[in-house]
Design a protein around this motif. Sequence first.
Motif, short mmCIF file in Angstrom:
data_model
loop_
_atom_site.label_atom_id
_atom_site.label_comp_id
_atom_site.label_asym_id
_atom_site.label_seq_id
_atom_site.Cartn_x
_atom_site.Cartn_y
_atom_site.Cartn_z
N ALA A 32 0.83 -1.20 0.00
CA ALA A 32 0.00 0.00 0.00
C ALA A 32 0.87 1.26 0.00
CB ALA A 32 -0.92 -0.01 1.22
N LEU A 33 2.03 1.18 0.65
CA LEU A 33 2.89 2.36 0.74
C LEU A 33 3.71 2.59 -0.52
CD1 LEU A 33 4.25 1.92 4.38
CD2 LEU A 33 3.05 3.93 3.55
N SER A 34 3.94 1.54 -1.27
CA SER A 34 4.98 1.63 -2.31
C SER A 34 4.50 2.11 -3.65
CB SER A 34 5.59 0.26 -2.53
OG SER A 34 6.57 0.10 -1.56
N SER A 35 5.40 2.78 -4.35
CA SER A 35 5.12 3.13 -5.74
C SER A 35 6.07 2.38 -6.66
CB SER A 35 5.27 4.63 -5.94
OG SER A 35 6.56 5.02 -5.52
N THR A 36 7.32 2.22 -6.25
CA THR A 36 8.30 1.49 -7.06
C THR A 36 8.63 0.19 -6.36
OG1 THR A 36 9.33 3.59 -7.57
CG2 THR A 36 10.56 1.61 -8.15
N ALA A 37 8.40 -0.93 -7.01
CA ALA A 37 8.77 -2.19 -6.37
C ALA A 37 10.16 -2.57 -6.83
CB ALA A 37 7.78 -3.27 -6.76
N SER A 38 11.05 -2.75 -5.86
CA SER A 38 12.40 -3.18 -6.21
C SER A 38 12.35 -4.65 -6.62
CB SER A 38 13.30 -2.99 -4.99
OG SER A 38 14.41 -3.80 -5.08
N THR A 39 13.44 -5.16 -7.19
CA THR A 39 13.43 -6.53 -7.71
C THR A 39 13.06 -7.58 -6.67
OG1 THR A 39 15.76 -6.59 -7.23
CG2 THR A 39 15.13 -6.13 -9.50
N ALA A 40 13.52 -7.36 -5.42
CA ALA A 40 13.33 -8.43 -4.43
C ALA A 40 11.98 -8.37 -3.76
CB ALA A 40 14.43 -8.34 -3.37
N ALA A 41 11.13 -7.40 -4.17
CA ALA A 41 9.96 -7.10 -3.33
C ALA A 41 8.82 -8.10 -3.47
CB ALA A 41 9.46 -5.71 -3.68
N PHE A 42 7.95 -8.00 -2.48
CA PHE A 42 6.64 -8.65 -2.46
C PHE A 42 6.67 -10.15 -2.71
CE2 PHE A 42 5.51 -4.24 -4.01
CZ PHE A 42 5.47 -3.76 -2.72
N ASP A 43 7.18 -10.84 -1.76
CA ASP A 43 7.07 -12.29 -1.74
C ASP A 43 7.38 -12.95 -3.09
OD1 ASP A 43 6.47 -12.05 0.82
OD2 ASP A 43 4.41 -12.76 0.74
N ASN A 142 -2.64 -2.48 12.52
CA ASN A 142 -3.22 -2.82 11.22
C ASN A 142 -4.54 -3.57 11.40
OD1 ASN A 142 -3.39 -3.00 8.45
ND2 ASN A 142 -1.93 -4.69 8.26
N LYS A 143 -5.29 -3.70 10.28
CA LYS A 143 -6.54 -4.46 10.22
C LYS A 143 -7.66 -3.83 11.06
CE LYS A 143 -4.08 -8.82 9.37
NZ LYS A 143 -4.06 -10.26 9.54
N VAL A 144 -7.67 -2.50 11.16
CA VAL A 144 -8.74 -1.86 11.95
C VAL A 144 -10.11 -2.05 11.30
CG1 VAL A 144 -7.29 -0.15 13.12
CG2 VAL A 144 -8.27 0.40 10.90
N ALA A 181 -5.77 0.39 7.87
CA ALA A 181 -6.25 -0.87 7.30
C ALA A 181 -5.57 -0.96 5.94
CB ALA A 181 -7.76 -0.85 7.16
N ALA A 182 -4.47 -1.74 5.88
CA ALA A 182 -3.65 -1.79 4.66
C ALA A 182 -4.39 -2.49 3.53
CB ALA A 182 -2.35 -2.51 4.95
N LYS A 183 -5.20 -3.50 3.87
CA LYS A 183 -5.91 -4.27 2.84
C LYS A 183 -7.32 -4.56 3.36
CE LYS A 183 -5.37 -7.00 -1.01
NZ LYS A 183 -6.77 -6.94 -1.47
N PRO A 184 -8.21 -3.55 3.29
CA PRO A 184 -9.56 -3.77 3.83
C PRO A 184 -10.21 -5.00 3.21
CG PRO A 184 -9.23 -1.48 3.22
CD PRO A 184 -8.06 -2.22 2.69
N PRO A 195 -7.00 1.45 0.76
CA PRO A 195 -6.49 1.31 2.13
C PRO A 195 -6.88 2.53 2.97
CG PRO A 195 -4.73 1.03 0.49
CD PRO A 195 -5.93 1.53 -0.24
N HIS A 196 -7.08 2.34 4.28
CA HIS A 196 -7.41 3.46 5.17
C HIS A 196 -6.16 3.88 5.94
CE1 HIS A 196 -11.37 2.16 4.27
NE2 HIS A 196 -11.43 1.18 5.15
N GLY A 197 -5.98 5.18 6.12
CA GLY A 197 -4.94 5.69 7.03
C GLY A 197 -3.55 5.74 6.46
N VAL A 198 -3.37 5.33 5.16
CA VAL A 198 -2.01 5.26 4.61
C VAL A 198 -1.41 6.65 4.34
CG1 VAL A 198 -0.60 4.41 2.68
CG2 VAL A 198 -2.22 2.89 3.81
N PRO A 199 -2.16 7.63 3.79
CA PRO A 199 -1.57 8.97 3.62
C PRO A 199 -1.09 9.55 4.96
CG PRO A 199 -3.65 8.80 2.41
CD PRO A 199 -3.53 7.55 3.22
N GLU A 200 -1.89 9.32 6.04
CA GLU A 200 -1.50 9.82 7.37
C GLU A 200 -0.21 9.13 7.84
OE1 GLU A 200 -5.91 10.36 6.95
OE2 GLU A 200 -4.47 8.81 6.42
#
Length: 585
Positions: A32-43, A142-144, A181-184, A195-200
């Motif tokens: 939710a936070l990312s704009s550029t995914a590096s090569t090793a990212a995200f599982d 998380n998960k509110v 809530a990163a992934k409602p 997602p909720h609350g990420v800009p804050e």
Amino acid sequence: MSESADSRPKTLNFNVGVLGHVDSGKTSLARALSSTASTAAFDKNPQSRERGITLDLGFSSFTVELPDHLRDSGGQQQYDSLQFTLVDCPGHASLIRTIIGGAQIIDLMMLVVDVVKGVQTQTAECLLIGELTCPRMVVVLNKVDLLPPNKRQSAIEKMTKRLHKTLESTRFKECPVIAVAAKPGGPEAPDTEEPHGVPELIELLKKQTYLPKRDPRGDLLMAVDHCFSIRGQGTVMTGTMLQGSLAINDTVEIPALQVTKKIKSVQMFRKPVSGAMQGDRVGVCVTQFDPKLLERGVVCTPGSLRNFYAAVISVRKIGYFKGSLATRAKFHITMGHETVMARVAFFGLPPVGASEPPSDTTPLPSQPCSLDTPFTFEREYFYQDEYVTDQRAASPGPDPEQWALLEFERPVTCPSLCLVIGSKLDTDIHANACRLAFQGRLLHGFEDKGYAETTLPRLRIYKTKHKEGQVERVTDDYTLIGRNLFKKETNLQLFVGLKVTLSTGESGVIEGGFGQSGKFRIRVQEGLCPETKQLLTSTSKKKVKGGSKGEPEHEEEPKTHSQPVGIHLHFKRYVFDPHKKMVQS
């Protein structure tokens, strides 16, 4: 990778470690936070995708405008943007070693807590690793979205209060707590849900940034977390610069494989650059290297990393670890980017007033010292059966200063003075217990495979020994015969010349054996006191003739009111002395 390299971008790279218990939603938050995914990212790891958990250090990044408080930092290098690199550390229990590997490069820790479940075992372990390696932290609840809307606010406040209480005794007390809530709707929900609350959260992260100390000097050390080939270009190693700097055409070493390679090009988040320094996330391209040989590991200045077969470290027990730390026990030792089994031996400063060694049953308090007494081979140290904690029940202070010798099951490649963490990773994963046992710094490494014969005898760790026997009889005013100090098979020659003390106060020297049964002769240089002579004459066993023919002579029992005169022998033995010599002060 392109050959044409721009000048170094004016982007400040800030590493944020995303840590937390398994399934707390760390990867979703990073996504939710990312704009550029590096090569090793995200599982990227297939095993990880199957289980839906992060199995390696995933990296991703996003860039924001540079916050005002970083704009004018007293003539420091000026930056025009701030790049957050998110290091998604696994929360799965058996992967603690990976977290420790990632934690050494983290500027800010983001501890993700499932608002419904609260603090769990690994949350606590992540907190500990953070305390050892990181100056600042933000807690993300998380998960509110799983909380009923009418009770949501009060539940968040309650959990925030509980967390502040937990953090009170750590270096992170009063750290900010934020709810998101990163992934409602959970991992299966469609991506259309915002997602909720990420800009804050991004604003909060910007407020927490500072200019990390980056030093381009010294030997290069880069932690590689991913390795892949690009046809026609070569092999790219991506990773984080732990220390030093690198540039195109530099030669680097991959110590695990004992090969050196020349850097062909360098990239930072898909932009070509001419070089990189400590704290940067980089991709480095080399030629004629099979990426399958190095998925993870370290790259360094040739010859700068050492292979150690054993090491001396400073040591501090981790307060939450419940077991004892015993000498000769085996622990998982994580140092640099490796985890290896090692046998541990603890030692400390000699006890107070240790000129005459004390009995080995009652440990005396160690010498008071500042907690940074430097380790040196010139000093003598006291052998400990286990790590010693401060025993004052009313107000325990810091534990006495102590060190440990680690003997590794296989050689370890690491930089000097690196952080060392000892843990019991074989403890049941689901047991609600902290598995991190102690932490310290590498002070001296033994590079010689035969260190036990060559260099270990320089380490003067001693044990004190105390033997007790009795005087059997007096030969003359200066000579006694003693018994019960040695076994029949003991080689008495080793003890000739050692000082002994009588329970009556005189001191003497062992002159040699007497007969074959382990008895020995003592010379008392100053002569015996009249009182001692009297005591010994009354306790000597008198021969009495047999009453009738054929009846053997028998010994009259000593008079019961007099105590036999004791003989005390104190000496010390150096644990690593190949000759096992006995020494007296």
